[in-house]
Design a protein around this motif. Structure first.
Motif, PDB file in Angstrom:
ATOM      1  N   GLN A 137       0.825  -1.206   0.000  1.00 20.70           N
ATOM      2  CA  GLN A 137       0.000   0.000   0.000  1.00 20.70           C
ATOM      3  C   GLN A 137       0.861   1.258   0.000  1.00 20.70           C
ATOM      4  O   GLN A 137       0.567   2.222  -0.711  1.00 20.70           O
ATOM      5  CB  GLN A 137      -0.931  -0.014   1.205  1.00 20.70           C
ATOM      6  N   ALA A 143      -5.191  -0.250  -5.394  1.00 20.31           N
ATOM      7  CA  ALA A 143      -6.000  -0.672  -4.255  1.00 20.31           C
ATOM      8  C   ALA A 143      -6.701  -2.018  -4.453  1.00 20.31           C
ATOM      9  O   ALA A 143      -6.732  -2.837  -3.523  1.00 20.31           O
ATOM     10  CB  ALA A 143      -7.032   0.416  -3.924  1.00 20.31           C
ATOM     11  N   VAL A 146      -4.306  -4.846  -3.612  1.00 19.14           N
ATOM     12  CA  VAL A 146      -4.041  -4.956  -2.174  1.00 19.14           C
ATOM     13  C   VAL A 146      -5.235  -5.574  -1.453  1.00 19.14           C
ATOM     14  O   VAL A 146      -5.069  -6.406  -0.557  1.00 19.14           O
ATOM     15  CB  VAL A 146      -3.709  -3.571  -1.592  1.00 19.14           C
ATOM     16  N   SER A 216     -12.257   1.248  -0.415  1.00 25.02           N
ATOM     17  CA  SER A 216     -10.869   1.226   0.047  1.00 25.02           C
ATOM     18  C   SER A 216     -10.848   0.831   1.514  1.00 25.02           C
ATOM     19  O   SER A 216     -11.756   1.171   2.275  1.00 25.02           O
ATOM     20  CB  SER A 216     -10.203   2.599  -0.128  1.00 25.02           C
ATOM     21  N   SER A 219      -6.233   2.133   6.712  1.00 27.60           N
ATOM     22  CA  SER A 219      -4.846   1.775   6.999  1.00 27.60           C
ATOM     23  C   SER A 219      -4.319   2.663   8.108  1.00 27.60           C
ATOM     24  O   SER A 219      -4.826   3.751   8.354  1.00 27.60           O
ATOM     25  CB  SER A 219      -3.966   1.928   5.754  1.00 27.60           C
TER      26      SER A 219
END
Length: 251
Positions: A137, A143, A146, A216, A219
């Motif tokens: 990332q 995205a 990931v 998304s 994080s």
């Protein structure tokens, strides 16, 4: 990012290699592999130096050679292909009747493949699954890739547990397909496992949408690696690049 399960190749430790930022290690491993692949196959001495570099990393990270060797059997199909090439390839023949281009092609596959596998194993052994995803990332990996890797890592243990439970259920009913004419039960189990996994994935996706998922994953705060960490990690790929350049200059 949720990846609560540690992948089976990770070996927890407190060495300097383990403490490096995951994005640095990913870049270093990729740069090393590129240098290996770019090396002319005739430069046998260069591959010996690459092996010494990997051995230094393994020693620093305290990764046993036996552990690397046991996990490195994943390249066995490519080794079989490399062994067959000297017999199947055309061109000039050696004294033993083996194809000279085939020998070089087989050596190229074994040498570069083995070094690439060992480099990948060292990366996996010193980096947890969650850190690998965080590293991807931070490196601005798309995205969707990931997220797919996140879910694969998160649910691979669940799918494996389901497969084991289905096998135990077959054994408890005195049915253990081992022969070609019994493959139908095995194929049925695989199909059932696929449907269960698909349905679970759909339920998870709906649950995520109900909790505000917008495409998304969240994080943590990305900490910038220190310049000295970059310098430390890139020492090995820089040395590999120098070896590759020297191999081309002496070819």
């Amino acid at each position: 990012m949720g990846a609560g399960h540690a992948h089976p190749l990770h070996r927890p430790g407190s060495t300097r290699v383990h403490r490096l930022s995951p994005d640095i290690k990913i870049v270093a491993a990729l740069a090393f592999v590129i240098s290996v692949v770019a090396t002319p196959r005739e430069a046998v001495w260069a591959f010996g130096l690459y092996a010494l570099l990997l051995a230094a990393v393994a020693a620093t990270a305290r990764i046993p050679a036996r552990w690397l060797a046991s996990r490195g059997v994943i390249e066995a199909p490519f080794v079989v292909l490399a062994v067959l090439l000297p017999f199947l390839e055309g061109g000039p023949r050696t004294i033993l009747g083996l194809s000279e281009p085939g020998l070089w092609a087989g050596w190229n596959i074994v040498a570069k493949g083995t070094l690439g596998v060992v480099a990948s194993l060292l990366l996996a052994a010193t980096t947890s699954g969650r850190d690998l995803l965080l590293g991807l990332q931070r490196l601005r990996t798309p995205a969707p890739i990931v997220q797919i890797a996140t879910f694969m890592l998160r649910y691979i243990d669940v799918i494996a547990a389901n497969a084991r439970a289905m096998r135990v259920a077959r054994l408890s009913r005195c049915h253990d397909p081992r022969f070609l004419w019994q493959v139908r039960a095995f194929a049925t189990s695989i199909g059932s496992l696929f449907l269960r996994s698909y349905e679970r994935g759909e339920r998870v996706y709906v649950a995520m949408l109900s909790r505000g998922y917008t495409g998304s994953l969240p994080s943590g705060v990305a900490e910038r690696p220190a310049p000295r960490d970059w310098a430390t990690a890139l020492t090995i790929p820089a040395a590999a690049a120098a070896v590759s350049v020297a191999a081309w200059l002496t070819a």
